[in-house]
Scaffold this motif. Structure first.
Motif, PDB file in Angstrom:
ATOM      1  N   ILE A  75      -2.525  31.671  -4.133  1.00 59.59           N
ATOM      2  CA  ILE A  75      -1.910  31.886  -2.722  1.00 59.59           C
ATOM      3  C   ILE A  75      -0.623  32.793  -2.928  1.00 59.59           C
ATOM      4  CG2 ILE A  75      -0.382  30.724  -1.097  1.00 59.59           C
ATOM      5  CD1 ILE A  75      -1.842  27.937  -1.604  1.00 59.59           C
ATOM      6  N   PHE A  76      -0.629  33.903  -2.169  1.00 57.28           N
ATOM      7  CA  PHE A  76       0.357  35.058  -2.420  1.00 57.28           C
ATOM      8  C   PHE A  76       1.489  34.504  -1.579  1.00 57.28           C
ATOM      9  CE2 PHE A  76      -3.091  38.028  -3.305  1.00 57.28           C
ATOM     10  CZ  PHE A  76      -2.614  38.378  -4.678  1.00 57.28           C
ATOM     11  N   THR A  77       2.664  34.716  -2.272  1.00 55.67           N
ATOM     12  CA  THR A  77       3.854  34.315  -1.533  1.00 55.67           C
ATOM     13  C   THR A  77       4.773  35.564  -1.838  1.00 55.67           C
ATOM     14  OG1 THR A  77       5.141  33.516  -3.713  1.00 55.67           O
ATOM     15  CG2 THR A  77       3.895  31.885  -2.376  1.00 55.67           C
ATOM     16  N   THR A  78       5.256  36.186  -0.730  1.00 53.62           N
ATOM     17  CA  THR A  78       5.864  37.362  -0.806  1.00 53.62           C
ATOM     18  C   THR A  78       6.817  37.468   0.743  1.00 53.62           C
ATOM     19  OG1 THR A  78       5.716  39.922  -0.823  1.00 53.62           O
ATOM     20  CG2 THR A  78       3.808  38.645   0.424  1.00 53.62           C
ATOM     21  N   ALA A  79       7.615  38.316   0.432  1.00 56.47           N
ATOM     22  CA  ALA A  79       8.616  38.799   1.825  1.00 56.47           C
ATOM     23  C   ALA A  79       8.005  40.191   2.514  1.00 56.47           C
ATOM     24  CB  ALA A  79       9.814  39.105   1.449  1.00 56.47           C
ATOM     25  N   HIS A  80       6.998  40.530   2.013  1.00 52.94           N
ATOM     26  CA  HIS A  80       6.524  41.829   2.340  1.00 52.94           C
ATOM     27  C   HIS A  80       5.030  41.861   3.163  1.00 52.94           C
ATOM     28  CE1 HIS A  80       9.709  43.620   0.114  1.00 52.94           C
ATOM     29  NE2 HIS A  80       9.539  43.075  -0.822  1.00 52.94           N
ATOM     30  N   ASP A  91      -9.585  37.855  -2.355  1.00 57.61           N
ATOM     31  CA  ASP A  91     -10.147  36.615  -1.948  1.00 57.61           C
ATOM     32  C   ASP A  91      -9.017  35.388  -2.142  1.00 57.61           C
ATOM     33  OD1 ASP A  91     -12.040  34.802  -0.885  1.00 57.61           O
ATOM     34  OD2 ASP A  91     -12.468  34.497  -3.123  1.00 57.61           O
ATOM     35  N   ALA A  92      -7.616  35.744  -1.800  1.00 58.04           N
ATOM     36  CA  ALA A  92      -6.741  34.958  -1.711  1.00 58.04           C
ATOM     37  C   ALA A  92      -6.916  33.872  -0.860  1.00 58.04           C
ATOM     38  CB  ALA A  92      -5.469  35.663  -1.531  1.00 58.04           C
ATOM     39  N   VAL A  93      -6.573  32.748  -1.127  1.00 60.76           N
ATOM     40  CA  VAL A  93      -6.755  31.480  -0.182  1.00 60.76           C
ATOM     41  C   VAL A  93      -5.986  31.867   0.985  1.00 60.76           C
ATOM     42  CG1 VAL A  93      -6.689  29.063   0.025  1.00 60.76           C
ATOM     43  CG2 VAL A  93      -7.486  29.910  -1.923  1.00 60.76           C
ATOM     44  N   ASP A  94      -4.841  32.091   0.881  1.00 62.09           N
ATOM     45  CA  ASP A  94      -3.709  32.340   1.888  1.00 62.09           C
ATOM     46  C   ASP A  94      -2.617  33.304   1.532  1.00 62.09           C
ATOM     47  OD1 ASP A  94      -2.544  31.945   4.175  1.00 62.09           O
ATOM     48  OD2 ASP A  94      -2.668  29.690   4.196  1.00 62.09           O
ATOM     49  N   TYR A  95      -1.752  33.497   2.491  1.00 66.64           N
ATOM     50  CA  TYR A  95      -0.748  34.647   2.131  1.00 66.64           C
ATOM     51  C   TYR A  95       0.564  34.012   2.826  1.00 66.64           C
ATOM     52  CZ  TYR A  95       1.367  39.225   2.234  1.00 66.64           C
ATOM     53  OH  TYR A  95       2.174  40.363   2.150  1.00 66.64           O
ATOM     54  N   LEU A  96       1.618  33.592   2.129  1.00 68.54           N
ATOM     55  CA  LEU A  96       2.780  33.065   2.718  1.00 68.54           C
ATOM     56  C   LEU A  96       3.891  34.099   2.712  1.00 68.54           C
ATOM     57  CD1 LEU A  96       2.764  29.357   0.735  1.00 68.54           C
ATOM     58  CD2 LEU A  96       1.994  29.835   3.176  1.00 68.54           C
ATOM     59  N   LEU A  97       4.038  34.164   3.971  1.00 68.53           N
ATOM     60  CA  LEU A  97       5.537  35.197   4.110  1.00 68.53           C
ATOM     61  C   LEU A  97       6.440  34.577   4.229  1.00 68.53           C
ATOM     62  CD1 LEU A  97       5.645  38.453   4.921  1.00 68.53           C
ATOM     63  CD2 LEU A  97       5.863  37.704   7.177  1.00 68.53           C
ATOM     64  N   SER A 110      -3.579  22.825   1.819  1.00 68.31           N
ATOM     65  CA  SER A 110      -4.989  21.996   2.367  1.00 68.31           C
ATOM     66  C   SER A 110      -6.178  23.134   2.271  1.00 68.31           C
ATOM     67  CB  SER A 110      -4.526  21.659   3.694  1.00 68.31           C
ATOM     68  OG  SER A 110      -3.508  20.636   3.824  1.00 68.31           O
ATOM     69  N   ARG A 111      -5.933  24.372   2.489  1.00 67.85           N
ATOM     70  CA  ARG A 111      -7.135  25.266   2.559  1.00 67.85           C
ATOM     71  C   ARG A 111      -7.383  25.299   1.058  1.00 67.85           C
ATOM     72  NH1 ARG A 111      -4.669  30.238   6.532  1.00 67.85           N
ATOM     73  NH2 ARG A 111      -4.840  29.223   8.353  1.00 67.85           N
ATOM     74  N   THR A 112      -6.594  25.296   0.190  1.00 69.71           N
ATOM     75  CA  THR A 112      -6.947  25.459  -1.093  1.00 69.71           C
ATOM     76  C   THR A 112      -7.656  24.345  -1.779  1.00 69.71           C
ATOM     77  OG1 THR A 112      -4.885  26.690  -1.445  1.00 69.71           O
ATOM     78  CG2 THR A 112      -5.846  25.968  -3.670  1.00 69.71           C
ATOM     79  N   GLU A 113      -7.396  23.103  -1.127  1.00 64.29           N
ATOM     80  CA  GLU A 113      -8.071  22.024  -1.691  1.00 64.29           C
ATOM     81  C   GLU A 113      -9.241  21.797  -1.096  1.00 64.29           C
ATOM     82  OE1 GLU A 113      -6.288  17.376  -2.273  1.00 64.29           O
ATOM     83  OE2 GLU A 113      -6.194  18.058  -0.088  1.00 64.29           O
ATOM     84  N   GLU A 114      -9.614  22.205   0.171  1.00 65.70           N
ATOM     85  CA  GLU A 114     -10.975  22.556   0.840  1.00 65.70           C
ATOM     86  C   GLU A 114     -11.847  23.073  -0.076  1.00 65.70           C
ATOM     87  OE1 GLU A 114     -10.848  23.536   4.905  1.00 65.70           O
ATOM     88  OE2 GLU A 114      -9.477  21.998   5.491  1.00 65.70           O
ATOM     89  N   ARG A 115     -11.358  24.394  -0.549  1.00 61.69           N
ATOM     90  CA  ARG A 115     -12.256  25.296  -1.411  1.00 61.69           C
ATOM     91  C   ARG A 115     -12.325  24.741  -2.603  1.00 61.69           C
ATOM     92  NH1 ARG A 115     -10.866  31.577  -2.362  1.00 61.69           N
ATOM     93  NH2 ARG A 115     -10.915  31.678  -0.032  1.00 61.69           N
ATOM     94  N   PHE A 116     -11.307  23.909  -3.196  1.00 56.18           N
ATOM     95  CA  PHE A 116     -11.533  23.440  -4.594  1.00 56.18           C
ATOM     96  C   PHE A 116     -12.466  22.221  -4.530  1.00 56.18           C
ATOM     97  CE2 PHE A 116      -9.756  20.208  -7.620  1.00 56.18           C
ATOM     98  CZ  PHE A 116      -9.886  20.712  -8.697  1.00 56.18           C
ATOM     99  N   LEU A 117     -12.680  21.339  -3.577  1.00 53.16           N
ATOM    100  CA  LEU A 117     -13.469  20.195  -3.604  1.00 53.16           C
ATOM    101  C   LEU A 117     -14.793  20.752  -3.195  1.00 53.16           C
ATOM    102  CD1 LEU A 117     -11.161  17.885  -1.402  1.00 53.16           C
ATOM    103  CD2 LEU A 117     -11.576  17.438  -3.993  1.00 53.16           C
TER     104      LEU A 117
END
Length: 238
Positions: A75-80, A91-97, A110-117
């Motif tokens: 999960i990427f976390t960035t201000a950009h 193929d990142a699960v999500d991108y948190l701005l 939750s998206r990560t958990e779905e992929r993991f399970l």
């Protein structure tokens, strides 16, 4: 889920660690402001999930993600915002701005958990119904719950209520993730908020299902499939 967080901004890393501490199923192995140190730890610990800033000194988050072993989710976390496309190409699960709140963090997890399970389900051999269990964390404890003990499962805000005759569990799992694990296991989706164990149904109609402990609505979207499955299973109670 075993996680590591890397962000060169101490305040951002502290907030991320705080969010992780509020989710029982997250086990934060380490939080690093030094991306090189964090990367070395990743290589030795092989976490399930990495919270990763992109613009950092010495080595970028993109470079770290490209070097990860297969199976480690990001999960990427960035201000950009401009890095979003490049992040998803990896193929990142999500991108948190940044700045993001706990609700947005939880949605990404939750998206990560779905992929993991889903991945774990594919790697687990088939068992008989009496032997199969559902694994999750509840109140910081690992639970192996026999499937045959479950009456029904209900979506409840950011949690899911798993109801048995003896008690109710509330793991941080989405109903969709649980549904994927329970497919072909004697459970049926009857409503956007409910999954029911077929063996625990005492009676039913096109509008409701009655189990040992409560009456559950049948949603219009799920009605036809529900009735067809019940008829094919010859599970009609008079």
């Amino acid at each position: 889920m075993r996680c590591i967080a890397i962000d060169d901004e101490p305040l951002a890393l502290k907030l991320l660690a705080n969010y992780c501490s509020r989710v029982p199923s997250i086990h934060l192995l380490g939080a690093y402001t030094d991306p090189v140190e964090g990367f070395m730890y990743i290589r030795s610990m092989k976490p399930d999930l990495l919270f990763l800033d992109i613009r950092m000194p010495d080595i970028s988050g993109i470079s770290i993600a490209q070097a990860l072993d297969e199976g480690t989710m990001v999960i990427f976390t960035t201000a950009h915002r401009e890095y979003a496309v490049e992040g998803f190409e990896l193929d990142a699960v999500d991108y948190l701005l940044k700045p993001f709140d706990f609700e947005r963090f939880l949605k990404a997890y939750s998206r990560t958990e779905e992929r993991f399970l889903s991945a774990r389900k594919k790697s687990v051999p088939e068992y008989g119904d009496d032997d199969r269990t559902l694994s999750f964390k509840h109140n910081y404890q690992n639970v192996q719950l026999p499937l045959h003990s479950i009456l029904y499962i209900e979506a409840f805000d950011n949690y899911t209520k798993i109801v048995t005759p003896d008690r109710t569990y509330m793991p941080v799992m989405t109903l969709k993730a649980i549904e994927g694990l329970l497919s072909a296991s004697g459970f049926i989706r009857v409503h956007k908020s409910f999954i029911v164990a077929v063996s625990k149904i005492k009676s039913f109609s096109s509008e409701k299902v009655i189990t040992d402990c409560r009456q559950i609505p049948v949603g219009r979207r799920y009605r036809r499939e529900f009735l067809e499955k019940m008829a094919s299973a010859n599970h009609i109670r008079h």
